[in-house]
Design an enzyme around this catalytic site. Structure first.
Site, mmCIF file in Angstrom:
data_model
loop_
_atom_site.group_PDB
_atom_site.id
_atom_site.type_symbol
_atom_site.label_atom_id
_atom_site.label_comp_id
_atom_site.label_asym_id
_atom_site.label_seq_id
_atom_site.Cartn_x
_atom_site.Cartn_y
_atom_site.Cartn_z
ATOM 1 N N ASP A 37 0.711 -1.292 0.035
ATOM 2 C CA ASP A 37 0.045 -0.044 -0.099
ATOM 3 C C ASP A 37 0.977 1.318 -0.020
ATOM 4 O O ASP A 37 1.781 1.551 0.822
ATOM 5 C CB ASP A 37 -0.808 -0.148 1.287
ATOM 6 C CG ASP A 37 -2.120 0.851 1.260
ATOM 7 O OD1 ASP A 37 -1.832 1.959 0.713
ATOM 8 O OD2 ASP A 37 -3.163 0.594 1.295
ATOM 9 N N THR A 73 -7.064 3.966 -1.363
ATOM 10 C CA THR A 73 -6.895 2.240 -1.250
ATOM 11 C C THR A 73 -7.758 1.496 -1.611
ATOM 12 O O THR A 73 -7.396 0.473 -2.530
ATOM 13 C CB THR A 73 -6.433 2.137 0.155
ATOM 14 O OG1 THR A 73 -5.421 2.981 0.620
ATOM 15 C CG2 THR A 73 -6.170 0.317 0.582
ATOM 16 N N ASN A 94 -13.006 5.357 -0.718
ATOM 17 C CA ASN A 94 -12.986 4.718 0.593
ATOM 18 C C ASN A 94 -14.276 4.732 1.559
ATOM 19 O O ASN A 94 -14.681 3.905 2.077
ATOM 20 C CB ASN A 94 -11.663 5.364 1.486
ATOM 21 C CG ASN A 94 -10.305 4.609 1.161
ATOM 22 O OD1 ASN A 94 -10.049 4.024 0.263
ATOM 23 N ND2 ASN A 94 -9.413 5.311 1.636
ATOM 24 N N TYR A 158 -9.502 -8.537 7.895
ATOM 25 C CA TYR A 158 -8.374 -7.551 7.986
ATOM 26 C C TYR A 158 -7.806 -7.281 9.436
ATOM 27 O O TYR A 158 -8.714 -6.897 10.165
ATOM 28 C CB TYR A 158 -8.414 -6.271 7.427
ATOM 29 C CG TYR A 158 -7.479 -5.625 7.239
ATOM 30 C CD1 TYR A 158 -6.339 -5.766 6.476
ATOM 31 C CD2 TYR A 158 -7.222 -4.376 7.872
ATOM 32 C CE1 TYR A 158 -5.025 -5.130 6.400
ATOM 33 C CE2 TYR A 158 -6.365 -3.564 8.128
ATOM 34 C CZ TYR A 158 -4.896 -4.053 7.233
ATOM 35 O OH TYR A 158 -3.702 -3.073 7.082
ATOM 36 N N ASP A 194 2.348 2.830 3.021
ATOM 37 C CA ASP A 194 1.384 3.835 3.441
ATOM 38 C C ASP A 194 1.422 4.533 4.689
ATOM 39 O O ASP A 194 1.371 5.692 4.897
ATOM 40 C CB ASP A 194 -0.002 3.204 3.112
ATOM 41 C CG ASP A 194 -1.179 4.093 3.029
ATOM 42 O OD1 ASP A 194 -1.351 4.895 2.140
ATOM 43 O OD2 ASP A 194 -1.954 3.988 3.796
ATOM 44 N N HIS A 198 2.041 8.475 5.113
ATOM 45 C CA HIS A 198 0.855 9.465 5.942
ATOM 46 C C HIS A 198 1.770 10.241 7.104
ATOM 47 O O HIS A 198 1.404 11.507 7.012
ATOM 48 C CB HIS A 198 -0.185 8.743 6.413
ATOM 49 C CG HIS A 198 -1.242 8.296 5.324
ATOM 50 N ND1 HIS A 198 -1.733 9.147 4.591
ATOM 51 C CD2 HIS A 198 -1.587 6.914 4.973
ATOM 52 C CE1 HIS A 198 -2.602 8.502 3.568
ATOM 53 N NE2 HIS A 198 -2.436 7.243 3.730
ATOM 54 N N ASP A 240 -1.181 0.401 -4.505
ATOM 55 C CA ASP A 240 -2.542 1.093 -5.027
ATOM 56 C C ASP A 240 -2.431 2.469 -5.630
ATOM 57 O O ASP A 240 -3.278 2.996 -6.461
ATOM 58 C CB ASP A 240 -3.481 0.906 -3.960
ATOM 59 C CG ASP A 240 -2.811 1.380 -2.725
ATOM 60 O OD1 ASP A 240 -1.561 1.586 -2.478
ATOM 61 O OD2 ASP A 240 -3.505 1.451 -1.696
HETATM 62 P P1 AMP Z 1 -6.225 4.979 2.862
HETATM 63 O O1 AMP Z 1 -4.731 5.411 3.263
HETATM 64 O O2 AMP Z 1 -7.068 5.699 3.883
HETATM 65 O O3 AMP Z 1 -6.732 5.065 1.417
HETATM 66 O O4 AMP Z 1 -6.401 3.582 3.531
HETATM 67 C C1 AMP Z 1 -5.245 2.693 3.906
HETATM 68 C C2 AMP Z 1 -5.581 1.647 5.034
HETATM 69 O O5 AMP Z 1 -6.521 0.692 4.700
HETATM 70 C C3 AMP Z 1 -4.436 1.005 5.504
HETATM 71 O O6 AMP Z 1 -3.757 1.680 6.840
HETATM 72 C C4 AMP Z 1 -5.014 -0.054 6.113
HETATM 73 O O7 AMP Z 1 -5.158 -0.054 7.676
HETATM 74 C C5 AMP Z 1 -6.458 -0.421 5.791
HETATM 75 N N1 AMP Z 1 -6.960 -1.480 4.965
HETATM 76 C C6 AMP Z 1 -6.272 -2.063 3.929
HETATM 77 N N2 AMP Z 1 -6.938 -3.282 3.565
HETATM 78 C C7 AMP Z 1 -7.994 -3.294 4.572
HETATM 79 C C8 AMP Z 1 -8.964 -4.399 4.589
HETATM 80 N N3 AMP Z 1 -9.241 -5.346 3.882
HETATM 81 N N4 AMP Z 1 -10.261 -4.109 5.282
HETATM 82 C C9 AMP Z 1 -10.327 -2.760 6.236
HETATM 83 N N5 AMP Z 1 -8.833 -1.855 6.024
HETATM 84 C C10 AMP Z 1 -8.106 -2.145 5.214
HETATM 85 ZN ZN ZN Z 2 -3.634 2.670 0.000
HETATM 86 ZN ZN ZN Z 3 -2.997 5.872 2.565
#
Ligand code: AMP
Ligand code: ZN
Ligand code: ZN
Length: 412
Positions: A37, A73, A94, A158, A194, A198, A240
């Site tokens: 990620d 993501t 998301n 997850y 990721d 962040h 991603d």
């Molecule tokens: P974002 O940076 O907000 O787009 O989302 C990234 C976060 O999505 C990561 O830090 C993960 O903790 C979370 N994530 C990844 N895969 C999953 C999943 N299958 N279910 C829930 N959360 C997830």
């Molecule tokens: Zn991501």
């Molecule tokens: Zn992210």
């Protein structure tokens, strides 16, 4: 009672995934699809992780991989898994609202994330299972959901705190199973880049480099373990999206835009979806938002330039709020926290995928791939058909990806 037992047994058999492959699948190759990620396209050149570098030099590398809009993501993992743009596979962001279901999807809402009726398309593991091929997932967006009534034969809900070593060991254990139960389509997910992106921002060499070298150690263990199996395993490493520096002074407070009786807002930072309530005055709501534009713009969905098609998808909303590049939509609470130093915000993504900083990675290595090949940037919709080609699975009709785009990286 007896009928009940027989009936529940029947239901169980109907619902249970295939735990053994059809014999025709035994001799197929294997694919491990790894998502790192937030791994930006330039990290390998900047930090030169040794195991990954060797993997790339002996395989295929793309200059970068271009995410689908929005560079978030969930939409992008599920695009990689289905070969479809987010407007087509349904995870448009998301966090989004579905006016027809009158329900909100967001990644922290477990019951939604695990409910297959939110998801369209045929993810790779569902395609495999439907064709009598065992699949397994140590995390991937969608893998916990009963999509078309199917989950991978092996999967885990997850749990971000699961150590990376444990994930890798499980993949190696799966490859050591007897042939009928050994998965051919495997997914694996790491969030480290990721998380670091962040927190510190992608320009922080010290922290991004440390996170990458730690991840490289884990990947090195996987490469070594896979090699020791002697099986024809193909490893595809993708991300991603990339990451851009965002500082707390670039946060935009959208609380003053709230008008509960007129619309609801699903805020994803790099964009927000505005859904009109029934009976709301569309033009009045639009003018209200437009009059408050600061470092963002409001678009009517029919004029919004980034989703590629399917503007009629009600999950996109009636309007989109789009911040200037580098600014981020937030709220009073988060901004107060940031000012007090209570949360560190160094990087963000979700912006226009064409911007270089949003570009992701694609590296591949294994007997199915040519060796030492570099290809130009391409869109992430095209991974799906190439995996189908390697595994001899049918390519579903109506996906957005085309097999011709990556065919040239295959050996022979
Ligand atoms: P974002 O940076 O907000 O787009 O989302 C990234 C976060 O999505 C990561 O830090 C993960 O903790 C979370 N994530 C990844 N895969 C999953 C999943 N299958 N279910 C829930 N959360 C997830
Ligand atoms: Zn991501
Ligand atoms: Zn992210």
């Amino acid at each position: 009672m007896r009928y009940f037992t027989i009936f529940t047994l029947f239901l169980f058999i109907q619902a249970a995934p295939a735990q053994t492959s059809l014999p025709g699948q035994y001799n197929k190759p294997y694919v491990i699809l790894i998502s790192c990620d937030g791994f930006r396209y330039d990290y390998v050149e900047r930090f030169r992780p040794p195991h990954l570098l060797q993997f790339i030099e002996e395989g295929v590398r793309a200059a970068s991989m271009i995410s689908s809009f929005p560079s978030k993501t969930f939409p992008n993992h599920y695009t990689i898994a289905t070969g479809m743009y987010p407007e087509h596979h349904g995870l448009v962001d998301n966090t989004f609202y579905d006016p027809e279901r009158q329900d909100l999807y967001k990644i922290s809402k477990r019951d939604a994330v695990e409910d297959g009726s939110w998801y369209k398309g045929t993810p790779l593991w569902v395609n495999a299972e439907q064709n009598g091929m065992v699949s397994a997932s140590y995390f991937f967006v969608g893998s916990e959901a009963d999509i078309q009534g199917v989950r991978p034969s092996y999967f885990f809900p997850y749990e971000g705190s699961t150590p990376n070593e444990k994930r890798v060991q499980q993949v190696l254990d799966w490859l050591a199973l007897p042939e009928p139960r050994r998965p051919h389509m495997i997914t694996l997910y790491f969030s480290d880049m990721d998380d670091a992106g962040h927190r510190y921002g992608p320009s922080d060499d010290e922290h991004i480099g440390a996170a990458l070298l730690a991840l490289d150690q884990v990947l090195g263990k996987l490469f070594k373990g896979v090699k020791a199996t002697g099986l024809p395993v193909n490893i595809i490493i993708v991300s991603d999206h990339g990451m851009a520096d965002v500082t707390p002074d670039k946060l935009i407070n959208i609380d003053p835009l709230e008008q509960e009786e007129q619309y609801r807002i699903a805020n994803n930072g790099a964009l927000a979806h505005v859904y009109l309530e029934q009976g709301a005055d569309r033009e009045a709501a639009y003018r209200f938002l437009q009059a408050r534009e600061t470092h963002f713009r409001v678009y009517k969905i029919e004029n919004f330039p980034f989703y590629r098609s399917c503007k009629e998808n009600p999950r996109l909303g009636d309007f989109i709020l789009l911040p200037e590049y580098g600014s981020y939509l937030s709220n009073s609470r988060r901004i107060a926290q940031a000012r007090q130093g209570n949360f560190q915000q160094g990087g963000e993504h979700g912006f226009n995928p064409e911007f270089l900083e949003m570009h992701a990675i694609f590296y591949a290595n294994g007997p199915a791939f040519k060796k030492g090949v570099s290809i130009p940037s391409f869109r992430n919709i095209h991974i799906y058909p190439i995996v189908c080609r390697i595994l001899g699975l049918p390519i579903p009709e109506g996906i957005d990806g085309r097999v011709e785009v990556l065919e040239g990286i295959l050996a022979e």
